[in-house]
Design an enzyme around this catalytic site. Sequence first.
Site, PDB file in Angstrom:
ATOM      1  N   HIS A  24       2.393  10.979  -1.418  1.00  0.00           N
ATOM      2  CA  HIS A  24       1.303  10.314  -2.131  1.00  0.00           C
ATOM      3  C   HIS A  24       0.064  10.350  -1.239  1.00  0.00           C
ATOM      4  CE1 HIS A  24       0.059   6.567  -4.722  1.00  0.00           C
ATOM      5  NE2 HIS A  24      -1.002   7.288  -4.371  1.00  0.00           N
ATOM      6  N   HIS A  26      -4.051  11.611  -1.804  1.00  0.00           N
ATOM      7  CA  HIS A  26      -5.145  12.216  -2.579  1.00  0.00           C
ATOM      8  C   HIS A  26      -5.976  13.001  -1.576  1.00  0.00           C
ATOM      9  CE1 HIS A  26      -4.410   9.465  -6.038  1.00  0.00           C
ATOM     10  NE2 HIS A  26      -3.943   8.698  -5.060  1.00  0.00           N
ATOM     11  N   HIS A 206       0.462   7.040 -11.323  1.00  0.00           N
ATOM     12  CA  HIS A 206       0.241   5.741 -10.697  1.00  0.00           C
ATOM     13  C   HIS A 206       0.566   4.671 -11.735  1.00  0.00           C
ATOM     14  CE1 HIS A 206      -1.832   8.060  -7.706  1.00  0.00           C
ATOM     15  NE2 HIS A 206      -2.365   7.015  -7.092  1.00  0.00           N
ATOM     16  N   GLU A 209       0.352  -0.528  -9.540  1.00  0.00           N
ATOM     17  CA  GLU A 209      -0.434  -0.758  -8.311  1.00  0.00           C
ATOM     18  C   GLU A 209      -1.206  -2.060  -8.541  1.00  0.00           C
ATOM     19  OE1 GLU A 209      -3.520   2.175  -7.667  1.00  0.00           O
ATOM     20  OE2 GLU A 209      -3.910   1.517  -5.600  1.00  0.00           O
ATOM     21  N   ASP A 288      -5.001   7.296   0.625  1.00  0.00           N
ATOM     22  CA  ASP A 288      -6.352   7.788   0.952  1.00  0.00           C
ATOM     23  C   ASP A 288      -6.632   7.448   2.413  1.00  0.00           C
ATOM     24  OD1 ASP A 288      -7.379   8.516  -1.877  1.00  0.00           O
ATOM     25  OD2 ASP A 288      -6.563   6.491  -2.103  1.00  0.00           O
TER      26      ASP A 288
HETATM   27  N1  ADE Z   1      -7.365   7.662  -6.571  1.00  0.00           N
HETATM   28  C1  ADE Z   1      -7.345   7.723  -5.234  1.00  0.00           C
HETATM   29  N2  ADE Z   1      -6.645   6.708  -4.727  1.00  0.00           N
HETATM   30  C2  ADE Z   1      -6.173   5.992  -5.771  1.00  0.00           C
HETATM   31  C3  ADE Z   1      -5.360   4.842  -5.895  1.00  0.00           C
HETATM   32  N3  ADE Z   1      -4.879   4.188  -4.841  1.00  0.00           N
HETATM   33  N4  ADE Z   1      -5.099   4.384  -7.134  1.00  0.00           N
HETATM   34  C4  ADE Z   1      -5.591   5.008  -8.200  1.00  0.00           C
HETATM   35  N5  ADE Z   1      -6.350   6.090  -8.137  1.00  0.00           N
HETATM   36  C5  ADE Z   1      -6.629   6.593  -6.924  1.00  0.00           C
HETATM   37 ZN    ZN Z   2      -2.894   6.977  -5.053  1.00  0.00          ZN
END
Ligand code: ADE
Ligand code: ZN
Length: 346
Positions: A24, A26, A206, A209, A288
């Site tokens: 996971h 991005h 996703h 979250e 990220d």
């Molecule tokens: N895009 C990048 N990081 C994200 C995250 N944590 N949740 C949803 N979209 C994302």
């Molecule tokens: Zn993510």
Amino acid sequence: MTPTTPPSQTLAQKAAGAPKSELHIHIEGSLEPELIFRLAQRNGVKLAYDSVDALRAAYAFTDLQSFLDIYYAGASVLLAEQDFYDMTAAYCERALADNVVHAEIFFDPQTHTERGVSIETAVAGIDRALADAQQRGLTSKLILCFLRHLPEADALATFDAALPLFDRYPRMIGIGLDSSERGHPPSKFERVFEKARAKGLKLVAHAGEEGPPSYIYEALDLLKVDRVDHGVRSIEDPALVARLADARVALTVCPLSNLKLCVFDDLTKHTLKALLDEGVAVTVNSDDPAYFGGYVNANYVATIDALKLADDEVYTIVRNGFEASFVTPGERAAMIAKLDAYWHAG
Ligand code: ADE
Ligand code: ZN
């Protein structure tokens, strides 16, 4: 066999040295501020911040949306194939330094096509860097994510435009769903996931979250995902937790992301260990890393410390990362054998 840690080495150090996967990440979220500024200068893109320090100072997020606003602004510097190459090569360096041997990487084509950058420009640059990293011991897959705050029609058009690329770039093996979760349930994207499933692609989304457990049910029942990204709010629904555990649906958990986006106000309150105790296949990932304070090892170290994880629990999490990866059975067995040789040595 009872796994043991030599007294000279902390569990955090042992985890840091272990061969790992990352499921996971991005790729646009790996853009460090220094690289954002370098690419902005190279491409003549004007940023809303006048220094690296000013940009970094803006990384004080209150929720997912407050992060996404800055994340999309950061991605605006990506215009040429070489930009995508440079971003991805920088991530691969960091991943290799953390002993990541296999990464499954998300990218957001709609973030780039709306600026006139073609999907192929992005994929070509990312894929070229991943091919180079493979020579250095990092295997990888690429997952095309749809932005859920946009209409499903946009996702369908993006999917159609990307179709030839799935054949041209064998590393690109699946689709995902990201961006603003609240108010954009998985059900909104049932048709595009159905099309991807018919093509035999891997499916992730996703869910859970910031969104409620019902979004995780929708991801499972309507999108028929192979893995759930985050999924940490599943803990609110015991029947859902039991289902995830029974069906061995992996969760790609990102502890430092959850902390920085205020999903939990303290890492000691993170639900990862409770989910692990219930038999859910949790994995640890960075999401990220340039924005959330660390790559995959930083996530392991912070989580081990906050949740007081034991040796066998950390082994299970690392192993889950290989079990849940989209590789062939032979590749999986080889990765787990390497992990076992490392983990149980000495
Ligand atoms: N895009 C990048 N990081 C994200 C995250 N944590 N949740 C949803 N979209 C994302
Ligand atoms: Zn993510």
